[in-house]
Design a protein around this motif. Structure first.
Motif, mmCIF file in Angstrom:
data_model
loop_
_atom_site.group_PDB
_atom_site.id
_atom_site.type_symbol
_atom_site.label_atom_id
_atom_site.label_comp_id
_atom_site.label_asym_id
_atom_site.label_seq_id
_atom_site.Cartn_x
_atom_site.Cartn_y
_atom_site.Cartn_z
ATOM 1 N N VAL A 33 -0.687 7.393 -8.762
ATOM 2 C CA VAL A 33 -1.250 7.590 -10.563
ATOM 3 C C VAL A 33 -2.963 7.307 -10.300
ATOM 4 C CG1 VAL A 33 -1.448 7.002 -12.830
ATOM 5 C CG2 VAL A 33 0.751 7.171 -11.721
ATOM 6 N N VAL A 34 -3.293 6.057 -9.780
ATOM 7 C CA VAL A 34 -4.564 5.868 -9.648
ATOM 8 C C VAL A 34 -5.281 6.681 -8.727
ATOM 9 C CG1 VAL A 34 -4.134 4.194 -8.047
ATOM 10 C CG2 VAL A 34 -6.097 3.773 -9.488
ATOM 11 N N GLY A 35 -4.597 6.978 -7.558
ATOM 12 C CA GLY A 35 -5.214 8.075 -6.642
ATOM 13 C C GLY A 35 -5.479 9.175 -7.072
ATOM 14 N N LYS A 36 -4.927 9.843 -7.824
ATOM 15 C CA LYS A 36 -5.121 11.071 -8.491
ATOM 16 C C LYS A 36 -6.660 11.139 -8.859
ATOM 17 C CE LYS A 36 -0.414 12.459 -9.060
ATOM 18 N NZ LYS A 36 -0.348 13.271 -8.032
ATOM 19 N N GLN A 37 -7.177 10.124 -9.397
ATOM 20 C CA GLN A 37 -8.440 10.326 -10.150
ATOM 21 C C GLN A 37 -9.659 10.862 -9.116
ATOM 22 O OE1 GLN A 37 -9.289 6.757 -12.575
ATOM 23 N NE2 GLN A 37 -7.107 6.182 -12.592
ATOM 24 N N THR A 38 -9.221 10.277 -7.756
ATOM 25 C CA THR A 38 -10.339 10.760 -6.708
ATOM 26 C C THR A 38 -9.388 11.493 -5.695
ATOM 27 O OG1 THR A 38 -9.607 8.625 -5.736
ATOM 28 C CG2 THR A 38 -11.566 8.594 -7.056
ATOM 29 N N ALA A 39 -8.436 12.311 -5.985
ATOM 30 C CA ALA A 39 -7.763 13.308 -5.385
ATOM 31 C C ALA A 39 -8.677 14.037 -4.390
ATOM 32 C CB ALA A 39 -6.608 14.022 -6.065
ATOM 33 N N ASN B 183 -10.329 12.634 -2.008
ATOM 34 C CA ASN B 183 -11.327 11.985 -1.355
ATOM 35 C C ASN B 183 -10.884 10.664 -0.960
ATOM 36 O OD1 ASN B 183 -13.860 13.484 -1.840
ATOM 37 N ND2 ASN B 183 -13.281 13.121 -4.064
ATOM 38 N N ASN B 184 -9.601 10.653 -0.780
ATOM 39 C CA ASN B 184 -8.837 9.326 -0.395
ATOM 40 C C ASN B 184 -8.443 9.224 1.145
ATOM 41 O OD1 ASN B 184 -8.954 8.343 -3.204
ATOM 42 N ND2 ASN B 184 -7.215 9.873 -3.420
ATOM 43 N N ASN B 185 -8.957 9.992 1.832
ATOM 44 C CA ASN B 185 -8.402 10.235 3.121
ATOM 45 C C ASN B 185 -8.638 9.040 4.079
ATOM 46 O OD1 ASN B 185 -7.136 11.529 5.334
ATOM 47 N ND2 ASN B 185 -8.880 11.735 6.411
ATOM 48 N N THR B 186 -9.574 8.058 3.842
ATOM 49 C CA THR B 186 -9.984 7.162 4.561
ATOM 50 C C THR B 186 -9.347 5.731 3.923
ATOM 51 O OG1 THR B 186 -12.279 6.947 3.569
ATOM 52 C CG2 THR B 186 -11.970 8.234 5.860
ATOM 53 N N ARG B 187 -8.933 5.778 2.585
ATOM 54 C CA ARG B 187 -8.535 4.668 2.143
ATOM 55 C C ARG B 187 -7.352 3.928 2.893
ATOM 56 N NH1 ARG B 187 -11.999 4.117 -1.718
ATOM 57 N NH2 ARG B 187 -12.658 5.801 -3.160
ATOM 58 N N ILE B 188 -7.193 2.732 2.901
ATOM 59 C CA ILE B 188 -6.365 1.798 3.579
ATOM 60 C C ILE B 188 -4.981 2.225 2.980
ATOM 61 C CG2 ILE B 188 -5.647 -0.265 4.414
ATOM 62 C CD1 ILE B 188 -8.181 0.521 5.265
ATOM 63 N N ASN B 189 -4.033 2.577 3.953
ATOM 64 C CA ASN B 189 -2.664 3.026 3.436
ATOM 65 C C ASN B 189 -1.597 2.169 4.486
ATOM 66 O OD1 ASN B 189 -2.349 4.433 6.067
ATOM 67 N ND2 ASN B 189 -3.249 6.283 4.956
ATOM 68 N N LYS B 190 -0.389 2.415 4.026
ATOM 69 C CA LYS B 190 0.652 1.797 4.638
ATOM 70 C C LYS B 190 0.797 2.117 6.110
ATOM 71 C CE LYS B 190 4.703 1.934 2.441
ATOM 72 N NZ LYS B 190 4.934 0.196 2.101
ATOM 73 N N ILE B 191 0.500 3.185 6.736
ATOM 74 C CA ILE B 191 0.835 3.827 7.988
ATOM 75 C C ILE B 191 -0.454 3.125 8.685
ATOM 76 C CG2 ILE B 191 0.626 5.548 9.852
ATOM 77 C CD1 ILE B 191 1.754 7.633 7.575
ATOM 78 N N MET B 192 -1.701 2.987 8.175
ATOM 79 C CA MET B 192 -2.705 2.186 8.898
ATOM 80 C C MET B 192 -2.306 0.610 9.109
ATOM 81 S SD MET B 192 -6.144 3.486 6.931
ATOM 82 C CE MET B 192 -6.456 5.161 6.589
ATOM 83 N N ALA B 193 -1.685 0.193 7.994
ATOM 84 C CA ALA B 193 -1.260 -1.156 8.080
ATOM 85 C C ALA B 193 -0.201 -1.487 9.205
ATOM 86 C CB ALA B 193 -0.645 -1.992 6.673
ATOM 87 N N LEU C 234 0.837 -0.979 -0.054
ATOM 88 C CA LEU C 234 0.018 0.078 0.128
ATOM 89 C C LEU C 234 0.843 1.222 -0.060
ATOM 90 C CD1 LEU C 234 -2.688 -1.249 2.521
ATOM 91 C CD2 LEU C 234 -3.000 -0.720 0.134
ATOM 92 N N PRO C 235 0.362 2.374 -0.658
ATOM 93 C CA PRO C 235 0.975 3.758 -0.456
ATOM 94 C C PRO C 235 0.800 4.454 0.873
ATOM 95 C CG PRO C 235 -0.954 3.785 -1.698
ATOM 96 C CD PRO C 235 -0.916 2.452 -1.057
ATOM 97 N N VAL C 236 1.811 5.379 1.148
ATOM 98 C CA VAL C 236 1.345 6.309 2.182
ATOM 99 C C VAL C 236 0.125 7.115 2.035
ATOM 100 C CG1 VAL C 236 2.456 8.190 3.603
ATOM 101 C CG2 VAL C 236 3.784 6.072 2.906
ATOM 102 N N ASP C 237 0.225 7.616 0.725
ATOM 103 C CA ASP C 237 -0.867 8.488 0.467
ATOM 104 C C ASP C 237 -1.551 8.276 -0.785
ATOM 105 O OD1 ASP C 237 -2.429 10.687 0.085
ATOM 106 O OD2 ASP C 237 -1.142 11.980 0.574
ATOM 107 N N TRP C 238 -2.623 8.084 -0.894
ATOM 108 C CA TRP C 238 -3.174 7.428 -2.338
ATOM 109 C C TRP C 238 -3.182 8.641 -3.259
ATOM 110 C CZ3 TRP C 238 -7.143 3.853 -3.835
ATOM 111 C CH2 TRP C 238 -7.114 2.390 -3.025
ATOM 112 N N ASP C 239 -3.521 10.013 -2.674
ATOM 113 C CA ASP C 239 -3.388 11.225 -3.668
ATOM 114 C C ASP C 239 -2.019 11.288 -4.229
ATOM 115 O OD1 ASP C 239 -5.915 11.686 -2.948
ATOM 116 O OD2 ASP C 239 -5.407 13.740 -1.489
ATOM 117 N N GLN C 240 -1.027 10.680 -3.953
ATOM 118 C CA GLN C 240 0.318 10.611 -4.400
ATOM 119 C C GLN C 240 0.609 9.646 -5.485
ATOM 120 O OE1 GLN C 240 2.015 13.458 -4.101
ATOM 121 N NE2 GLN C 240 0.131 14.032 -2.616
#
Length: 631
Positions: free
Chosen positions: A228-234, A236-246, A220-226
C-alpha cells in the motif's frame, strides 16, 4: 576509539528556533521552524522514511571517481608500474595501512588535505570505513525512536523497522569483511563517554549481524510496488531494501562466517564450518525460492549480458536489468564513468588520459573452454579440453570474448581516425606490438584489455566515452546462485547437497550460471569430491564475477591470498603466425607462435595480510579493542 564511534556525529535533524533580523523591523521575528518538535522526524511514515533515506547514501561506492577503478585488489589486474597513489599498489606491496592515507582509495580517507580533496564531500561517498560507522549510529538512532512512529499503519512501521535492522546488520558485515570481528554496536552510544565495548570474534559478530538481518527479512516485503505504502512511489522502488536482499546478505554473512579464514579466526580450525554453511545454504535457498516463484529478480539472457554492467546512450539508465539485487551508491553514476572508468582501460596510443590498468594473463586463464573444462596449463596442448596454445583464444568460454579484448580485435572504427595505422586501429597485443611497446609504463603490460565495462571501440574517436552509466552490483542473482552452491556443498557434504526445501543442488546452481553463458555443465570428474568441485566453483566465481570487486575477499576467506599461483600477476607473450589481414578477419581463431606466460610481479604477503589493520589511534583508545595480528 573517539574517531571510531564519537566522530560519527549524531545524524538527527535538530531543528531549533531561528532568530532572523530584518533591516526594516526593529524586533526579532520568530521562525515557523521553531514550532517543530524533536519527535517530528519520527511521527509518521513520510517523515521517518526521510530520516532513513540517508542510510542509502551510505552504501559503499567502490567505483568513485577519486579511486579511479582501483576496486579490484586480487590478482586480476595489473596497473601501470610506479603508480603509488592507488590502493591496489599498496595492497600489492603489502602496505595495508595504506588504506588510511592512500590518495585513490575507496576504503579510507584518501585525497590531499593540501588541496581540499581530503575533505571534499563528494570524495566521502566511497569511504567505506567512516560511512559504515556513521550509518550504524544512524540506524541505532532510528531504532531507538521507533516508539515515536505513532501516526502509521503496521505495514509502514514494519517497513521502517526492517530497513533499519537491515542497515545495522549490513554495515557491520561490510566492515567485518575487511577487518574481522568487531564490537557490535546495537545501541545509541553516548558521545561524551569513553566506549568500552569488547571486540568480538568474527563468528560472534556474524551471529549478531544474522539476528538483525533475520528481523529485517521478517518485516520487509518482496516488492515495495506491491504494498500500500509503496504504491505511492511505484516504479521508483527498485533499490529499496526488501526481503530478498535481507535473505541474500543473511546467507552471505553465514557463508563468510563458515569460510576457512573466518572459522580459523574464531575457532582455530582452517576448514569450512559445516553448521554455518548449512545456515547459509538454507537462507540462500529461501532467497532463491522467493525469487524464482515471484520473478522479482531474473538472470539476464546472455544476449543482454553487457547491460548488467554499463549502459550506453540510454538516457542515464542504471545498468543491472532484473538481475541486479543490491547496487553500490548511485551518486554521480554517469559522471564518474566519464572521468575515470572510461580513461583507464585503453593505452595512450588510442586514449590520451588515464592511469592505465589491464587484465592479467593468469586471470584470463580462468576463462576455460566452452565445453566447460578448465585450462590446466596455458603453454601445453590438452586433448581432453581441446585447448591448444597455437590457438589460445579458440572455443573459449563465451564470457571470455565479452570481458577480455585480444590481439587483432578492432579497437578504432575507421583507419582515418588513427592516420591509417593498422597497429592503432586493431589491438596490437602480440609481443613487440605497438600496444605492448609504446608509452612506457602506460603500455599494455599484460597482453589483454578489459572490455567488460567498456565498448571494444572505447577510444578518443568513436564517441563511446560519453553517455555511459556505470554502477557495480554489490549483489546480483548470479552471485546468489554461486554463494548458494558453495554453502550447500560445504554445509550438506557434497556437490549434490541442497538447502532445506529447495530443489537445486550445489552443482545445479553452478550449471545454471554456466548454461546462461552457453558453457557446458561441470564435468563429471569434478563431482567425485567436494575438493574437486570447489576448484571448479571457485573458477566459476572468478569468471562470472570478474572485475566486480569480489576477488580479493574471496581469496582471503579461502586462505588462498598468500598461496601460489594466486600471488602472481602475469603477461602473455606470443608472435603472430598469420598475416595481419588474417588476424583481423578472425582474431578468435588466429594461430600464434611461441605462446608463453611471464611473471610481471609476485606479491610477498604473509599471514597478517589476511586482515586489514585498524588505525593506531583507534586501537590505542582501550585495551579490549585489539589490533589485528601482525600489525
Amino acid at each position: 576509539m573517539k574517531n571510531l564511534f564519537k566522530h560519527t556525529v549524531l545524524p538527527l535533524i535538530i531543528l531549533s528556533g531561528i532568530l532572523a533580523s530584518s533591516s526594516c523591523k526593529k524586533y526579532l521575528d520568530r521562525s515557523p521552524l521553531a514550532d517543530i518538535q524533536e519527535t517530528d522526524p519520527y511521527k509518521n511514515f513520510r517523515n521517518f522514511q526521510g530520516f532513513t533515506e540517508e542510510l542509502y547514501n551510505c552504501i559503499p561506492l567502490l567505483s568513485l571517481v577519486e579511486a579511479h577503478n582501483s576496486f579490484n585488489l586480487g590478482e586480476e589486474e595489473f596497473w601501470e608500474v610506479g603508480e603509488t597513489r592507488l590502493l591496489s599498489y599498496q595492497i600489492d606491496q603489502g602496505n595495508y595501512m595504506g588504506w588510511t592515507n592512500t590518495f585513490y582509495n575507496f576504503l579510507g580517507t584518501g585525497g590531499n588535505p593540501a588541496d581540499g580533496t581530503g575533505t571534499d564531500a563528494n570524495r566521502t561517498k566511497g569511504k567505506l570505513w567512516g560511512l559504515s560507522w556513521y550509518a550504524i549510529r544512524k540506524a541505532n538512532v532510528g531504532l531507538a525512536n521507533l516508539d515515536k512512529l505513532t501516526d502509521a499503519t503496521q505495514e509502514e512501521k514494519d517497513m521502517i523497522a526492517g530497513q533499519l535492522y537491515f542497515f545495522r546488520g549490513y554495515f557491520h558485515f561490510v566492515l567485518m569483511e575487511y577487518w574481522g570481528g568487531l564490537p557490535y554496536v546495537d545501541q545509541v552510544l553516548p558521545s561524551d563517554q569513553v566506549i568500552q565495548l569488547p571486540r568480538l570474534s568474527y563468528q560472534a559478530t556474524a551471529d549478531k549481524v544474522a539476528a538483525d538481518l533475520q528481523r529485517a527479512s521478517a518485516l520487509l516485503p518482496v516488492d515495495w510496488d506491491q504494498t500500500v505504502v509503496g504504491k505511492q512511489t511505484a516504479g521508483n522502488n527498485n533499490t529499496r531494501i526488501n526481503k530478498i536482499m535481507a535473505l541474500g546478505f543473511l546467507g552471505k554473512n553465514y557463508l563468510w562466517a563458515g569460510s576457512p579464514l573466518m572459522n580459523r579466526e574464531s575457532t582455530g580450525n582452517s576448514a569450512y564450518n559445516t553448521e554455518y554453511c548449512k545456515k547459509a545454504a538454507d537462507a540462500l535457498a529461501s532467497a532463491l525460492q522467493i525469487t524464482e516463484s515471484t520473478g522479482r529478480y531474473e538472470l539476464a539472457p546472455f544476449s543482454q549480458y553487457r547491460d548488467l554492467f554499463y549502459t550506453y546512450n540510454q538516457n542515464g539508465k542504471i545498468p543491472g536489468l532484473k538481475e541486479s539485487i543490491f547496487l553500490e551508491n548511485l551518486a554521480n553514476a554517469a559522471g564518474r564513468w566519464r572521468w575515470n572508468q572510461v580513461n583507464d582501460y585503453r593505452p595512450l596510443v588510442i586514449h590520451q588520459t588515464g592511469i592505465k590498468v589491464y587484465p592479467t594473463a593468469n586471470y584470463a586463464d580462468y576463462y576455460g573452454m566452452a565445453n566447460g573444462l578448465p585450462i590446466t596449463d596455458p603453454e601445453q596442448k590438452d586433448s581432453e579440453s581441446g585447448y591448444d596454445p597455437e590457438y589460445p583464444w579458440k572455443n573459449r568460454d563465451p564470457r571470455f570474448y565479452n570481458d577480455i579484448m585480444i590481439d587483432g580485435e578492432k579497437c578504432v572504427l575507421t583507419a582515418q581516425s588513427v592516420g591509417n595505422n593498422e597497429y592503432r586501429q586493431y589491438a596490437s597485443l602480440f609481443s613487440n606490438g605497438l600496444f605492448r611497446t609504446a608509452d612506457g609504463n602506460k603500455k599494455v603490460w599484460t597482453g589483454y584489455l578489459n572490455s567488460k565495462f567498456v565498448s571494444k571501440l572505447m577510444n578518443e574517436y568513436d564517441g563511446y566515452r560519453e553517455n555511459n552509466t556505470f554502477v557495480l552490483s554489490l549483489m546480483r542473482l548470479a552471485d546468489v546462485y554461486l554463494l548458494y552452491a558453495e554453502a550447500a556443498a560445504n554445509g550438506y557434504g557434497s556437490p549434490q547437497g541442497k538447502g532445506s526445501g529447495y530443489g537445486l543442488s550445489a552443482v545445479d546452481a553452478v550449471n545454471k550460471i554456466r548454461n546462461r553463458a552457453g558453457v557446458s555443465n561441470v564435468a563429471t570428474k569434478f563431482l567425485a569430491s567436494n575438493t574437486l568441485f570447489l576448484s571448479e566453483l571457485r573458477r566459476e566465481r572468478a569468471v562470472e564475477l570478474a572485475f566486480e570487486g569480489h576477488r580479493f575477499n574471496d581469496l582471503r576467506r579461502w586462505l588462498l591470498l598468500t598461496e601460489r599461483p594466486y600471488t602472481l600477476k602475469k603477461a602473455v607473450e606470443f608472435d603472430r603466425a598469420l598475416t595481419n589481414a588474417q588476424v583481423y578477419a578472425d582474431p578468435k581463431n588466429a594461430r600464434v607462435r611461441n605462446f608463453r606466460e611471464t611473471v610481471l610481479f609476485e606479491r610477498q604477503l604473509g599471514q597478517r595480510h589476511y586482515w586489514l589493520p585498524f588505525r593506531v589511534e583507534d586501537v590505542n583508545m582501550y585495551k579490549d579493542f585489539k589490533q589485528n595480528p601482525g600489525w
